[in-house]
Write a protein that holds these residues in place. Structure first.
Motif, PDB file in Angstrom:
ATOM      1  N   ASN A 347       0.842  -1.194   0.000  1.00  0.00           N
ATOM      2  CA  ASN A 347       0.000   0.000   0.000  1.00  0.00           C
ATOM      3  C   ASN A 347       0.878   1.244   0.000  1.00  0.00           C
ATOM      4  O   ASN A 347       1.602   1.512   0.946  1.00  0.00           O
ATOM      5  N   LYS A 348       0.827   2.011  -1.079  1.00  0.00           N
ATOM      6  CA  LYS A 348       1.606   3.247  -1.195  1.00  0.00           C
ATOM      7  C   LYS A 348       0.698   4.466  -1.207  1.00  0.00           C
ATOM      8  O   LYS A 348       1.106   5.544  -1.640  1.00  0.00           O
ATOM      9  N   SER A 349      -0.500   4.315  -0.697  1.00  0.00           N
ATOM     10  CA  SER A 349      -1.456   5.420  -0.692  1.00  0.00           C
ATOM     11  C   SER A 349      -1.025   6.491   0.303  1.00  0.00           C
ATOM     12  O   SER A 349      -0.248   6.242   1.230  1.00  0.00           O
ATOM     13  N   SER A 350      -1.540   7.679   0.121  1.00  0.00           N
ATOM     14  CA  SER A 350      -1.265   8.775   1.038  1.00  0.00           C
ATOM     15  C   SER A 350      -2.580   9.399   1.496  1.00  0.00           C
ATOM     16  O   SER A 350      -3.587   9.332   0.797  1.00  0.00           O
ATOM     17  N   ARG A 351      -2.501   9.996   2.702  1.00  0.00           N
ATOM     18  CA  ARG A 351      -3.670  10.602   3.358  1.00  0.00           C
ATOM     19  C   ARG A 351      -4.808   9.590   3.526  1.00  0.00           C
ATOM     20  O   ARG A 351      -5.984   9.947   3.475  1.00  0.00           O
TER      21      ARG A 351
END
Length: 513
Positions: A347-351
């Motif tokens: 998972n490289k998602s942000s916020r």
């Protein structure tokens, strides 16, 4: 040694003489006002009462005398800066003691004297002058530092809307407050000499518009003995004229971008044609009930300004435009083999604060970085929906990102019968699905890399292949190998990256016509 009853005639060599009738020890002071060592010759003649005499002499040097002296500024208000002008004679080193814990070795120092008390303070400054011959002299001078007020006060409140009897409470925080004389100017033409540490001042009108609605209150504190010791401080208080009243209503005060907000004008004692909206993002509007879109995330301070008979009034509203998350992920590996291989998502998602995964086979997960095992061969999409703590979302779908292949298999027969008609290229594919018994080859599935070696029972390497579609036809150097047991070893990797290494023996059977 001189006998008693003698007379001693002394010539000190500096123009001074003395006659003594005693041998007692005595002293004589020599002076050297010059800048070089001065030599003196001391002569003594002794004459007995019988008229017998004798004389002796002693030559010695006297170092130049040191005179410590300095000029200075002698008195002033704290903080008092005094420039000390060194007038010492025949000195090379200097030691200053300012009587306040500070010292200096400079020739002509400048020193600041502080007096935080309510009375004058005397500092006795000492200068010690030292020559190269270590001759010393000291001098003391007094410097008087007058008590200096440090004016300070706080008005409260600093800002208010005028109403009849608008009051400002003034707190006098000047040190040693009762010692000084005061002159107050309240900025409206009135003055006072009040000493009270806390008192109230009532204004009969609001501050003029051309002054920015400020009253400038100033206070001067003065030492009643030394009138030149004074300090002035001023503070501004703002008294607004009675304004019209307005307030902001809107469809929502927060949301995800792009955020559309519908504002509604509400006001008393103002003119509807004087409405000015500032949306806090560099844009504005004169519409009575505007609608505005915030495309960028942030905290926006919205103001509504209205004009009425009483002046100008501004109402404020905070708008929170929340940012969207960014959904991003990788999966590994991208080729998995039944039945146990699993994928891991990175998972490289942000916020992001919550997650919803769909693995394309009906399975889902709400973990941040889940693992998943597929149960059927196929090509699958993987999707991720992320949300922030404010429920703003973003979706990413990676199409056909996972390939699920059958279980990896590689198995070899234990015997085969070569074709007696002669050697072949060993290929066994494309034979209509019929089993081929005249070539030694594996039954396999999901093999990516492959290497096969055949050895005689004596350990001689007689065949190799890196192509899984090419097997051993039972020949070596074009000749049929004899019926015997041979050893094989196979190594490689399945398509999921897992390595394999197998070995065994195979019996070569020769057919009988």
């Amino acid at each position: 040694s001189v006998t008693s009853n003698s007379t001693f005639y002394w010539d000190f060599g500096d123009g001074q003489y003395d006659t003594l009738t005693s041998k007692l020890t005595f002293g004589h002071t020599y002076f050297n006002p010059g800048s070089a060592i001065k030599t003196y010759t001391l002569n003594m003649k002794a004459v007995t009462n019988f008229g017998c005499s004798d004389s002796t002499r002693l030559t010695f040097g006297v170092y130049p005398g040191v005179t410590a002296a300095f000029a200075f500024d002698s008195a002033g208000c704290s903080p008092f800066t005094s420039s000390l002008d060194n007038h010492s004679v025949n000195a090379f080193y200097y030691s200053w003691d300012f009587a306040d814990g500070q010292v200096s070795a400079l020739l002509n120092p400048t020193h600041i004297f502080y007096n935080s008390s309510a009375s004058d303070k005397l500092f006795t400054v000492r200068l010690t002058a030292i020559s190269l011959n270590n001759c010393k002299d000291s001098v003391l001078h007094d410097i008087l530092v007058y008590a200096q007020p440090a004016a300070m006060f706080i008005p409260s409140p600093e800002h208010q809307v005028f109403q009849p009897g608008a009051k400002i409470t003034i707190s006098n925080l000047t040190d040693h407050q009762s010692t000084w004389n005061y002159q107050w100017d309240f900025g409206d033409g009135t003055i006072s000499t009040d000493h009270d540490p806390v008192f109230d001042r009532t204004y009969t009108n609001w501050a003029p518009n051309d002054s920015g609605n400020f009253y400038n209150i100033s206070m001067r504190a003065t030492n009643p003995i030394h009138l030149q010791c004074t300090d002035t401080v001023s503070e501004k208080v703002r008294i607004f004229p009675p304004p019209p009243h307005a307030y902001v209503t809107n469809s929502d005060t927060s949301g995800c971008i792009p955020l559309t907000v519908n504002f509604t004008f509400n006001s008393f004692y103002s003119f509807s044609d004087s409405v000015y909206w500032d949306f806090g993002d560099g844009t504005n509007s004169n519409d009575v009930n505007p609608s505005h879109v915030y495309p960028q995330a942030g905290l926006y301070n919205v103001s509504l300004r209205v004009v009425g008979d009483g002046g100008v009034y501004t109402a404020y509203q905070h708008i929170f435009a929340y940012p969207l998350p960014i959904a991003d992920f990788d999966v590994a590996p991208r080729i998995v083999m039944l039945p146990t291989d699993h994928i891991e998502v990175i998972n490289k998602s942000s916020r992001d604060s919550s997650w919803y995964w769909n693995f394309g086979d009906g399975a889902t997960s709400e973990e941040r970085q889940p693992q998943h095992v597929y149960s059927a061969v196929g090509v699958y999409d993987v999707s991720l929906i992320v949300e922030t703590e404010h429920h703003c979302s973003d979706t990413l779908v990676k199409s056909r990102v996972i390939e699920v292949v059958p279980a990896g298999i590689i198995e070899f027969p234990t015997a085969f019968s070569p074709d007696l008609a002669g050697p072949s290229d060993g290929r066994y594919n494309g034979l209509s699905g019929l089993a081929v018994n005249n070539i030694f080859y594996p039954h396999y599935s999901g093999v990516d890399k492959y290497h096969l070696e055949i050895y005689s029972r004596w350990g001689e390497l007689i065949f190799t292949s890196d192509d899984i579609t090419v097997g051993w036809d039972g020949y070596y150097h074009g000749k049929l190998c004899k019926q015997d047991v041979y050893v094989w070893k196979a190594t490689g990797k399945f398509v999921n990256g897992r390595s394999f290494m197998k070995a065994g023996d195979v019996t070569l059977l020769q057919k009988k016509d």
